[in-house]
Enzyme design. Structure first.
Site, PDB file in Angstrom:
ATOM      1  N   HIS A 479      -1.590 -20.213  11.633  1.00  0.00           N
ATOM      2  CA  HIS A 479      -1.704 -21.508  12.322  1.00  0.00           C
ATOM      3  C   HIS A 479      -3.113 -22.083  12.152  1.00  0.00           C
ATOM      4  O   HIS A 479      -3.279 -23.260  11.792  1.00  0.00           O
ATOM      5  CB  HIS A 479      -1.377 -21.314  13.804  1.00  0.00           C
ATOM      6  CG  HIS A 479      -1.405 -22.584  14.611  1.00  0.00           C
ATOM      7  ND1 HIS A 479      -0.259 -23.256  14.964  1.00  0.00           N
ATOM      8  CD2 HIS A 479      -2.442 -23.297  15.138  1.00  0.00           C
ATOM      9  CE1 HIS A 479      -0.585 -24.330  15.660  1.00  0.00           C
ATOM     10  NE2 HIS A 479      -1.904 -24.376  15.786  1.00  0.00           N
ATOM     11  N   GLU A 480      -4.126 -21.251  12.391  1.00  0.00           N
ATOM     12  CA  GLU A 480      -5.504 -21.746  12.308  1.00  0.00           C
ATOM     13  C   GLU A 480      -5.905 -22.035  10.862  1.00  0.00           C
ATOM     14  O   GLU A 480      -6.663 -22.979  10.597  1.00  0.00           O
ATOM     15  CB  GLU A 480      -6.470 -20.744  12.955  1.00  0.00           C
ATOM     16  CG  GLU A 480      -6.163 -20.392  14.407  1.00  0.00           C
ATOM     17  CD  GLU A 480      -6.012 -21.606  15.316  1.00  0.00           C
ATOM     18  OE1 GLU A 480      -6.576 -22.670  14.999  1.00  0.00           O
ATOM     19  OE2 GLU A 480      -5.313 -21.496  16.346  1.00  0.00           O
ATOM     20  N   HIS A 483      -4.911 -25.451   9.822  1.00  0.00           N
ATOM     21  CA  HIS A 483      -5.764 -26.538  10.306  1.00  0.00           C
ATOM     22  C   HIS A 483      -6.857 -26.912   9.302  1.00  0.00           C
ATOM     23  O   HIS A 483      -7.436 -28.004   9.416  1.00  0.00           O
ATOM     24  CB  HIS A 483      -6.400 -26.160  11.643  1.00  0.00           C
ATOM     25  CG  HIS A 483      -5.525 -26.415  12.821  1.00  0.00           C
ATOM     26  ND1 HIS A 483      -4.840 -27.597  13.017  1.00  0.00           N
ATOM     27  CD2 HIS A 483      -5.219 -25.621  13.898  1.00  0.00           C
ATOM     28  CE1 HIS A 483      -4.159 -27.539  14.147  1.00  0.00           C
ATOM     29  NE2 HIS A 483      -4.363 -26.359  14.708  1.00  0.00           N
ATOM     30  N   GLU A 502      -1.557 -30.576  15.258  1.00  0.00           N
ATOM     31  CA  GLU A 502      -0.872 -29.418  15.842  1.00  0.00           C
ATOM     32  C   GLU A 502       0.573 -29.284  15.372  1.00  0.00           C
ATOM     33  O   GLU A 502       1.075 -28.166  15.217  1.00  0.00           O
ATOM     34  CB  GLU A 502      -0.936 -29.487  17.365  1.00  0.00           C
ATOM     35  CG  GLU A 502      -2.357 -29.451  17.932  1.00  0.00           C
ATOM     36  CD  GLU A 502      -3.115 -28.178  17.574  1.00  0.00           C
ATOM     37  OE1 GLU A 502      -2.514 -27.245  17.003  1.00  0.00           O
ATOM     38  OE2 GLU A 502      -4.326 -28.128  17.861  1.00  0.00           O
TER      39      GLU A 502
END
Length: 819
Positions: A479-480, A483, A502
């Site tokens: 997930h990170e 980003h 997000e």
């Protein structure tokens, strides 16, 4: 001028007048003092005026977003200089890859009261004489407005960049031989507009200019949300000094900076940029359009490691008296809100064994001028772009380091370290070139209020991700990493459109994680359908429990991206303490992207996504930028009934469940992994209904081994049961070893314990509230709602133990639940 806001309901103001003047580069020179819990020093801002940007002709009221009849008051510059204490003067050599410069940092100790600009100290300025003219259109002085909160500003001065040796190369006109405002501003203009292939020279001169002497103090004033600066006689942004130095220090209570202890009990500090971004760390321009670069020198005691958003893997430089200096820089323009710093007694965690292939993949690729080719294919402002670098484009695994307190070394070895290469490689296989050249990962203290956070070149991960199973750590890491593309390299021009960051990261984490595990396509689909099932349940809960106005992904609708003529704007609900705990923008954004991928087919969708990243990296976007390009780049037969307008209406501008999602979930059948859970739930319900003394011939239930996501779903189903007996709960714990599962599973287990008042396992709840603070806030509410005296006592006892270290926003929300 001060704006009073009710933090329980108001929008967060972005005050900077970015339409008139833009910060192009920050140079920070800071000292971190753990005894006083203060970061102090100087910041030098280099500007480009608004000639090439939108010029505003708004009224004073509109430009400042201030109360109409209130005027500005300024501190009179004094002739005395800021005193310097010898014990706090350092000289250091800072590495800029292949060049070094000397630097001196000075700390002011004159501000004993923490406020040097209050009205008692102002002298000789008539508030009616100098009104707030933030544009370049009136007859009064131009007013520079910076975003600022909870800072003690000590002094503001113009920097005499013309005094820097060798700066003559930046003066084009031979007429400008005498030091003047025009000459100094021309030098700064030439410096900030240097071509990207001269980035090393540019950083060098930024550093030299930042140490140039001052040439006159500037009037300044602060209020709750901003710092206002003016120079007498400078009536336009063009006339205003383009290089200024601000002497300041943070306040211990500043909301951008968290002072705490790590898991080994040693002091540390980190910044989150939330909920008020970085304005309590340094005066800055926070609106996302203020894209800037930065470099920073940070001094701390020699026992501390300084990590920061920076392209270089900084190493400490030894200073006198047991201090070290760390230097970082960034050459890709980014919003100031993405700047992050963490200082603590971290230890670099290295893999116990490393194959030759891993070493080859992780060998640093230092940027060089020859590597960058500008062939007109990037739409962003010029900078040393990795997307135009052949070696960077082919780099599947970027160089990375892991830092954590020493007491977490074994946990890092068991899970995190071995996951990073496959997760980075998976992301590269889906989206292509990594936007950033390297990555640090820090395991942050227990009070960190989220499972993770991504900033340029650095990721914060919660200790809650470090469990014996790799699932939670792997998915959160993915997930990170996502980003880096969505949220950082491509940012939202309007921060209310959080789904652009997000929603994409939530959707891509599943895709990356499946590839990192090397799952077959059918296995990947099963896993992703199971996660969709879990998210569907969470979305329904979120929408049931949240205000309708906070369920909309594009709340400004046709005014999305709108700013005042000065460039000031607001973030809707930005100060609402409940907002950080909401996941509507994650979940609805995820389901929208999943809907589009299903409609178009994975091959078409991800092919487009790679093209989109290539076109928009380094830029800010609105929802329509993504949707318009998507529909323009897919075949007519695959568009079906899709249009920008109906996607806006169904998904982005309405509260509640989007109609297409409702139809899909009603029509969709459960995947195999979810059906397996349903079968296990039936067994547990049957077992719970049996009498305590079973008949001798009665067949014993045999339970299947379940994946972590399946366990979460199982426990959520069991939470719907009115009664579960202690023997059933005890059997549940033994069967699945729930004490040793990841934090997502243990969170549901704690909910079961609380709901059924299973006192034998209250220690598990206490442990969760202490060690998993990123997820524990909801549990406090469950303990209090039960109206059980023992549970309420448990909640208050745990809060008393944790509140001194707890994240401020979380502590406020919990305190309101308990008292």
């Amino acid at each position: 001028m001060d704006i009073k806001l009710d933090p329980s309901r108001d929008d967060l103001p972005l005050m900077a007048n970015t339409s008139h003047i833009l910060v192009k580069h920050y140079v920070l020179d800071l000292h971190v003092d753990f005894e006083s819990q203060v970061i102090e020093g100087t910041i030098v801002l280099f500007f480009e005026d608004g000639n090439q940007f939108k010029k505003g002709n708004s009224s004073t009221q509109e430009a400042c977003q201030l109360e109409s009849n209130e005027s500005c008051k300024f501190r009179m510059p004094e002739s005395c200089h800021i005193p310097v204490t010898n014990a706090r003067t350092f000289s250091s050599k800072m590495e800029y890859n292949d060049f070094a410069i000397s630097s001196k940092g000075e700390k002011d100790t004159s501000d004993k009261d923490g406020n040097h600009d209050n009205l008692e100290q102002a002298s000789g300025i008539s508030s009616s004489k100098y009104c707030c003219d933030t544009g370049n259109h009136g007859s009064e002085d131009f007013l520079l407005v910076l975003d600022c909160c909870d800072l003690s500003v000590l002094k503001v001065e113009e920097v005499d960049v013309a005094a820097v040796p060798g700066i003559e190369q930046f003066t084009r006109s031979p007429k400008l031989t005498v030091a003047s405002e025009e000459l100094r501003n021309q030098i700064v203009h030439e410096l900030v507009t240097l071509p990207a292939d001269r980035w090393r020279e540019q950083l060098d001169y930024y550093a030299r200019c930042s140490r140039a002497p001052g040439c006159g103090e500037l009037f300044f004033d602060t209020d709750t949300w901003s710092l206002q600066i003016r120079k007498t006689g400078a009536q336009t942004a063009t006339d205003f000094p383009h290089a200024i130095r601000i002497w300041y220090k943070t306040k211990p209570e500043g909301q951008s900076v968290t002072w705490t202890s790590d898991q080994c009990g040693r002091p540390c500090v980190y910044t989150m940029g939330s909920p008020i971004n970085n304005r309590a760390l340094f005066p800055c321009q926070e609106p996302p359009v203020a894209m800037s670069t930065w470099q920073a020198t940070v001094r701390a005691a020699a026992s501390f490691v300084v990590l920061m958003s920076g392209e270089n893997s900084a190493k400490p430089t030894q200073l006198q008296e047991g201090y070290t200096s760390w230097h970082y820089y960034v050459t890709m323009p980014m919003p100031a809100s993405t700047f992050t710093i963490a200082v603590g007694c971290w230890t670099e965690m290295r893999p116990e064994t490393c194959s030759s292939n891993d070493l080859a993949a992780e060998r640093p690729l230092p940027p060089s001028e020859a590597d960058f080719r500008y062939i007109g294919i990037c739409g962003h402002m010029e900078y040393p772009c990795r997307f135009q670098n052949d070696s960077a484009t082919a780099q599947e695994i970027i160089p990375h380091r892991v830092f954590a307190p020493m007491c977490l070394e074994s946990a890092c070895q068991e899970t995190l370290l071995r996951l990073i290469p496959p997760c980075l490689s998976a992301a590269h296989s889906v989206l292509g070139t990594h936007p950033f050249s390297r990555l640090d990962i820090l395991i942050v203290p227990a009070n960190f209020p989220s499972l993770g956070m991504a900033s340029p070149h650095i990721i914060f991960l919660s200790q809650s991700t470090l469990t014996a199973t790799s699932h939670l750590c792997g998915t959160r890491l993915c997930h990170e990493i996502a980003h880096a593309w969505f949220g950082l390299a491509i940012g939202a021009r309007d921060w209310t459109e959080e789904w652009l960051s997000e929603g994409f990261a939530t959707h891509l984490e599943d895709v990356f994680w499946a590839k990192a595990q090397q799952l077959a396509p059918s296995e990947a689909r099963e896993q992703q359908e199971l996660r969709a099932c879990l998210r569907w349940r969470r979305l329904q809960d979120e929408l049931r429990d949240s205000p309708e106005e906070m369920q909309v992904l594009r709340p400004s609708k046709e005014k999305t991206g709108f700013v005042s003529d000065s460039g000031a704007s607001v973030i809707k609900h930005g100060l609402n303490p409940e907002k950080p705990f909401m996941q509507v923008h994650y979940l609805k954004g995820y389901f929208l992207l999943r809907f589009l991928a299903t409609k178009l087919g994975d091959e078409t969708y991800f092919s487009f996504l790679r093209k989109f990243v290539h076109v928009f990296h380094g830029q800010l976007i609105l929802s329509q930028d993504f949707l318009q390009m998507l529909l323009e780049n897919i075949p007519e037969e695959k568009r079906l009934d899709l249009s920008v307008e109906n996607i806006f209406q169904d998904w982005l501008e309405s509260s509640g469940i989007p109609k297409p999602l409702q139809s899909e979930r009603q029509a969709g059948a459960e995947g195999g992994l979810a059906r397996q859970v349903s079968a296990e739930v039936t067994k547990w319900v049957r077992m719970n209904q049996r009498p305590r003394k079973r008949k001798r011939r009665e067949k014993k239930e045999v339970f299947e081994k379940l994946l972590p996501d399946q366990l979460v779903l199982l426990l959520e189903h069991l939470l719907e049961q009115k009664t579960l007996y202690p023997r059933t709960l005890q059997s549940l714990q033994r069967t699945y070893h729930l004490h040793d599962q990841d934090a997502e599973v243990r969170h549901r287990w704690c909910e079961l314990i609380v709901k059924h008042k299973y006192t034998a396992a209250y220690r598990s709840v206490e442990r969760f509230l202490q060690e998993d603070q990123a997820m524990g806030v909801y549990l406090y509410g469950e303990l209090m709602v039960s109206e059980d005296a023992r549970q309420q006592q448990l909640a208050r006892r745990c809060f008393e133990l944790a509140k001194g270290q707890m994240d401020r926003s979380s502590a406020k929300v919990v305190a309101e639940m308990l008292f």
